[in-house]
Design a protein around this motif. Structure first.
Motif, mmCIF file in Angstrom:
data_model
loop_
_atom_site.group_PDB
_atom_site.id
_atom_site.type_symbol
_atom_site.label_atom_id
_atom_site.label_comp_id
_atom_site.label_asym_id
_atom_site.label_seq_id
_atom_site.Cartn_x
_atom_site.Cartn_y
_atom_site.Cartn_z
ATOM 1 N N ASP A 60 -28.732 67.313 29.699
ATOM 2 C CA ASP A 60 -26.999 66.829 29.526
ATOM 3 C C ASP A 60 -26.884 65.356 28.629
ATOM 4 O OD1 ASP A 60 -24.005 67.166 30.140
ATOM 5 O OD2 ASP A 60 -24.223 66.360 32.499
ATOM 6 N N ASP A 61 -25.313 64.940 28.397
ATOM 7 C CA ASP A 61 -25.504 64.387 27.650
ATOM 8 C C ASP A 61 -25.011 62.924 28.173
ATOM 9 O OD1 ASP A 61 -23.375 64.908 28.968
ATOM 10 O OD2 ASP A 61 -22.418 64.842 26.672
ATOM 11 N N VAL A 62 -24.413 62.727 29.046
ATOM 12 C CA VAL A 62 -24.124 61.556 29.616
ATOM 13 C C VAL A 62 -24.164 61.530 30.749
ATOM 14 C CG1 VAL A 62 -22.670 59.649 29.560
ATOM 15 C CG2 VAL A 62 -22.860 61.168 27.721
ATOM 16 N N LEU A 63 -25.030 60.469 31.647
ATOM 17 C CA LEU A 63 -25.259 60.829 33.128
ATOM 18 C C LEU A 63 -24.328 59.725 33.405
ATOM 19 C CD1 LEU A 63 -26.924 62.365 35.753
ATOM 20 C CD2 LEU A 63 -28.396 59.674 35.484
ATOM 21 N N ILE A 123 -26.349 72.019 29.976
ATOM 22 C CA ILE A 123 -25.222 72.223 30.522
ATOM 23 C C ILE A 123 -24.168 71.874 29.297
ATOM 24 C CG2 ILE A 123 -24.060 70.802 32.305
ATOM 25 C CD1 ILE A 123 -26.143 69.474 33.604
ATOM 26 N N GLN A 124 -23.804 72.514 29.662
ATOM 27 C CA GLN A 124 -21.944 73.362 29.144
ATOM 28 C C GLN A 124 -21.106 71.807 28.608
ATOM 29 O OE1 GLN A 124 -21.799 75.107 26.190
ATOM 30 N NE2 GLN A 124 -22.509 77.277 26.871
ATOM 31 N N ARG A 125 -21.512 71.666 27.719
ATOM 32 C CA ARG A 125 -21.456 72.028 26.123
ATOM 33 C C ARG A 125 -22.219 70.497 25.769
ATOM 34 N NH1 ARG A 125 -14.919 72.057 24.574
ATOM 35 N NH2 ARG A 125 -14.503 70.358 25.869
ATOM 36 N N GLY A 126 -21.617 69.195 25.934
ATOM 37 C CA GLY A 126 -22.936 68.165 25.453
ATOM 38 C C GLY A 126 -24.212 68.670 25.752
ATOM 39 N N GLY A 127 -24.425 68.663 26.853
ATOM 40 C CA GLY A 127 -26.359 69.044 27.650
ATOM 41 C C GLY A 127 -26.418 70.365 26.539
ATOM 42 N N LYS A 171 -15.858 67.942 32.218
ATOM 43 C CA LYS A 171 -16.059 66.559 33.174
ATOM 44 C C LYS A 171 -16.496 65.526 33.202
ATOM 45 C CE LYS A 171 -20.216 68.363 30.826
ATOM 46 N NZ LYS A 171 -21.185 68.314 30.419
ATOM 47 N N GLU A 172 -17.247 65.117 34.352
ATOM 48 C CA GLU A 172 -17.342 64.007 34.593
ATOM 49 C C GLU A 172 -16.991 62.704 33.159
ATOM 50 O OE1 GLU A 172 -20.744 64.162 36.921
ATOM 51 O OE2 GLU A 172 -21.663 62.677 35.140
#
Lengths: 170, 427, 314
Positions: free
Chosen positions: A95-98, A32-36, C313-314
């Protein structure tokens, strides 16, 4: 006020361990853009060293967000690119952070606009808690319980990656 | 009738060269004395700090009655007039039916007498139905009370008809007032043609539309030895032509509307329908030329072209909105700007809305001569107020000065010795 | 960045806003090329296309843009003449606004219609889809996206626009955009087709097409309305117009090899543009059409969005 909660070494160890858990003969991975997308790149790099064939795609979920009424659309061009047919594939969504789970919800929506995969699994580098939707990761690199008024970010500095926590206005 | 004394005012009567602080006495509807006068007054108006002048004359007004009473009627127009310090006005013939036969002229005068606030002098049509083809019975119309002739709103475009109109009217000493506009040049236009019309993407009315018509008419006036009056002059070229015609000795006169010397086409930016009129607001260069014409006497009259419209006629986008703005209630404050800017002395400005139009139209009014009908306006040249369109007395609310600060306020309007307007109230 | 409440014209936008909309449009191109051309961005939003002038392509473009972003799109064709009294316009606007749409897209032959309606309608975002000879902002944003794809940026380039500048809303919007974004405009037309004092836009004015071509980076041909040409004595004949101001491949050579050809459509082949040019590789006319959908998606999304704020994002 910010502090580093996971340093470069810890982050890299987590990525190594995630790559090992994912490893199979053929992998379809969507960041997922960008971190992911960056985490997916890091995992892809590790998997390719293990001679695993990795098919990569990236998603920009900007237009799938559910909060257009409060924020303006982001004009930065990070197009979604899914260069393989999703149908009947087992997909790893990265993703990076959930956090709340809303990004993942939007990403799932967008993926289904492209095709109908056999399965989707979610891998995140960091689960910081605070879910607002019934979404859970299948694979978590690092876990940390952050408060709602704290923001947790993966910093992908060329010198080294780390996770930073800072106080934000609630 | 009680004896009225207006004391301590600054009395200005340009026709008699009076310009001093003194008292004014009125009895039986007439001016009886200026200055010291033995006797006691039944009623006294303290005009200290105010200007006392002949009741103002607006020789270019659209009263809309008969035919378009939803826009204005003789009563509402008369009320607006006295609120603006005006005690005599000339109404243009583009009513429905038009003032092209004596009956309508008589009816208008009768109605205005009934209202009893303001003299109304009809301007007769030059051609029947304002169609630019057949002349009206000008002698009959004059007997019925018409003071001049015009097809205002509709220019007399046909040169042959205009020639005959000038020649015929000249035979009897009548004056022709022309709305100078060459329609072939201004077709579909709604504002001045130039940088503003280009930016707004609307069709413009080139200044040559006005100038070419004035030029043609002056040639015809020369041949006919006629009396020709240019209505609402707005262009630099037009002012120059009138100036030259006067120097040549022709009987060419003209008037300027307050909006043409106070505003420019920039007012229309943002599609302001209340700045749309014909002739249109023009450039700063034109505005300055009109001011110079007022200063040097080329333009002897200030007249408003008061053109009330209903909201529905205006609120429909610039290119389909009706032409015109209301003017009766803003004539004096806007014109006072000329005095503040040292273009005109107070006396000269007052002359342009009293004795000058009276002379052109052979009216008895416009002076404070002893024995004259006591039409008097008392105003405070320095009082400031903010114009609120909803508070206008006229039925028309179409003014570009809404929300603007105005300087100069009418305190009393006196018609034939009777106070008809006093500090915001029509009596 | 100042958020957008309405889109009346380029005159009201600053450079940052123009670039924002163009970049946003760029990011929507991708959705239009997918097999499943739909995103939920405007789910639950209502867009009304209110067209008082016929324009199949602009209306279709807005309709597709709205639908691809999951908005509910309603088309209304209200035929009216420019001379017809305007109460009906205001009544129509107020009636539709009372049905609570989020966006009203308006095409009208009277300049300033959008500003006029916005003054009287609350809570409805208004998009100008072309008003009289005033502005046509979504067309110009479309062109800018096309030029961004071709050049990266239009800054420093020269666009030569040919045709009925006097009646062209596209021309006015481009002349305004050129100043804000730093590109040069040359306009080419006989005096009969130029509006008064047009040089005050800061453009170069030519009457000779061949003189204007050398040094042009793009040639932008405007549609000729033949009845307008001959009825108003602006031009003696279509034949003579084509000879003086028509673009053909021979003439285009004078502009140099890299010169692009643009046209807002619909084209009059053989009048302002010859078929060999319209269909050549230099022609970006169909790209303009494609980008038109993306830009209109961007405009609708931007008007439905909040005040901006946080990126990411979030």
């Amino acid at each position: 006020m910010s502090k580093v909660i996971f340093d470069n070494l810890t982050v890299n160890q987590a990525l190594d361990s995630m790559a090992n858990s994912i490893s199979s003969s053929e992998i379809y991975m969507i960041g997922i853009q960008r971190g992911g997308a960056r985490v997916a790149d890091a995992l892809q790099h590790r998997l390719q060293k293990q001679k695993v064939s990795v098919q990569r795609g990236n998603l920009d979920i900007s237009f799938y967000r559910d909060d257009l009424d409060t924020i303006a659309p982001n004009p930065e061009v990070r197009p979604s690119k899914l260069p393989f047919d999703l149908s009947d594939k087992n997909i790893w969504l990265i993703d990076d952070v959930l956090y709340t789970g809303r990004t993942i919800r939007a990403a799932l929506g967008e993926i289904f606009d492209y095709g109908r995969p056999a399965s989707i699994k979610l891998a995140v580098l960091l689960d910081r808690g605070g879910r607002e939707l019934p979404i859970a990761a299948d694979l978590v690199g690092l876990a940390h319980q952050a408060k709602p008024e704290q923001s947790v970010k993966l910093i992908t500095d060329p010198e080294g990656w780390f996770v930073e926590q800072r106080q934000v206005k609630s | 009738m009680p004896k009225l004394k207006i004391e301590n005012g600054h009395v200005i009567d340009p026709a008699n060269g009076i310009d001093k602080k003194t008292d004014l006495w009125v009895e039986d509807g007439k001016v009886t004395a200026i200055g010291k006068h033995s006797g006691t007054a039944d009623q006294i108006i303290d005009a200290a700090g105010k200007i006392v002048c002949p009741g103002l004359i607006d020789m270019h007004v659209h009263l809309r009655e008969p035919g378009q009473e939803w826009k204005e009627d003789i009563e509402s127009g008369s009320r607006a007039a006295v609120a603006g310090g005006i005690t005599s006005m000339c109404c243009m013939p583009n009513t429905g039916p038009h003032i092209d036969h004596a009956g309508i002229a008589r009816q208008i005068i009768e109605r205005s007498d009934q209202v009893g606030l303001c003299n109304v002098h009809p301007i007769g049509a030059v051609t029947k139905n304002l169609n630019g083809k057949e002349l009206t019975e000008m002698r009959e119309l004059t007997r019925a009370g018409c003071v001049a002739f015009s097809d205002d709103g509709a220019p007399i475009w046909h040169a042959g008809v205009m020639r005959k109109a000038l020649e015929y009217s000249a035979s009897f000493g009548y004056m022709i007032i022309q709305h100078a506009e060459e329609l072939a040049l201004t077709k579909d236009g709604c504002i001045n043609e130039g940088w503003i019309s280009t930016q707004l993407g609307v069709t413009g009315m080139p200044v040559e539309g006005e100038d070419s018509m004035i030029s043609r008419d002056i040639m015809l006036t020369r041949r006919a030895d006629a009396r020709y009056h240019v209505a609402h002059i707005s262009s630099k070229g037009g002012v120059k032509m009138v100036r030259d015609a006067k120097a040549e000795g022709l009987h060419v006169t003209t008037e300027a509307a307050p909006h043409h010397f106070a505003l420019t086409e920039e007012e229309v930016l943002g599609f302001n329908v209340d700045a749309k009129m014909s002739p249109p607001l023009r450039t700063e260069e034109d505005r300055l030329a009109v001011i110079e014409g007022l200063r040097d006497g080329t333009i002897e009259v200030i007249a408003t072209d008061h053109a009330p419209h209903h909201e529905d006629d205006k609120r429909c986008g610039l290119s389909c909105a009706a032409f015109g703005i209301v003017g009766l209630e803003t004539m004096l404050p806007v014109s006072l700007g000329l005095v503040r800017d040292h273009v005109l002395s107070m006396s000269d400005m007052i002359a342009k809305m009293t004795c000058n139009p009276a002379k052109l139209l052979n009216l008895d009014s416009g002076t404070l001569s002893v024995g004259a009908e006591a039409d008097i306006t008392i105003f405070d040249a320095g009082a400031t107020w903010t114009l609120d369109r909803e508070k206008l007395v006229s039925k028309g609310k179409n003014t570009p000065w809404h929300g603007k600060k105005m300087t100069g306020q009418v305190n009393h309007t006196i018609k034939a010795g009777r106070i008809v307007y006093q500090n915001g109230q029509i009596c | 960045m100042k958020s957008l409440k309405h889109l009346f014209g380029i005159a009201d936008l600053d450079r940052e806003q123009i670039e924002y909309l163009v970049n946003l449009g760029d990011s929507f191109i991708d959705i239009n090329r997918r097999s499943l051309k739909k995103a939920p961005t405007l789910r639950g939003k209502t867009v009304i296309n209110l067209f008082f002038e016929n324009s199949t392509r602009t209306r279709t473009s807005f309709e597709i843009a709205g639908k691809r972003l999951s908005a509910d799109v309603i088309n209304i064709s209200a035929s009216t003449s420019a001379t017809k009294k305007g109460e009906s316009l205001l009544d129509t606007g107020q009636t539709l606004a009372a049905m609570q749409p989020h966006v009203l897209v308006i095409r009208h032959s009277i300049s300033g219609t959008c500003e006029f309606l916005a003054e009287h309608l609350e809570n409805t975002a208004i998009v100008n889809a072309g008003d009289g000879a005033h502005e046509h902002p979504t067309q110009i944003l479309t062109d800018l996206l096309t030029l961004k794809q071709a050049w990266g940026t239009p800054e420093g380039k020269t666009i030569t626009m040919v045709g009925d500048i006097a009646h062209s809303r596209v021309a006015r919007s481009h002349l305004l955009a050129a100043k804000k974004l730093g590109y040069k405009m040359r306009i080419v037309a006989p005096r009969t087709l130029l509006p008064a004092e047009v040089e005050r836009y800061g453009c170069e004015v030519y009457h000779d097409f061949d003189e204007a071509l050398p040094g042009s980076d793009a040639v932008y041909m405007l549609r000729v309305q033949s009845e307008r040409l001959t009825d108003s004595c602006a031009f003696p004949s279509i034949r003579e117009y084509h000879e003086a101001y028509g673009l053909n491949s021979q003439r285009l050579k004078k502009a140099g090899d890299d010169c692009l050809v643009l046209h807002p459509g619909p084209m009059n082949r053989g009048v302002e543009i010859a078929t060999d040019v319209a269909d050549s590789v230099k022609s970006h006319i169909l790209a303009q059409v494609e980008h038109g959908v993306a830009i209109r998606m961007a405009v609708l999304a931007a008007l439905c969005g909040g005040d901006g704020g946080d990126d990411g994002k979030e």
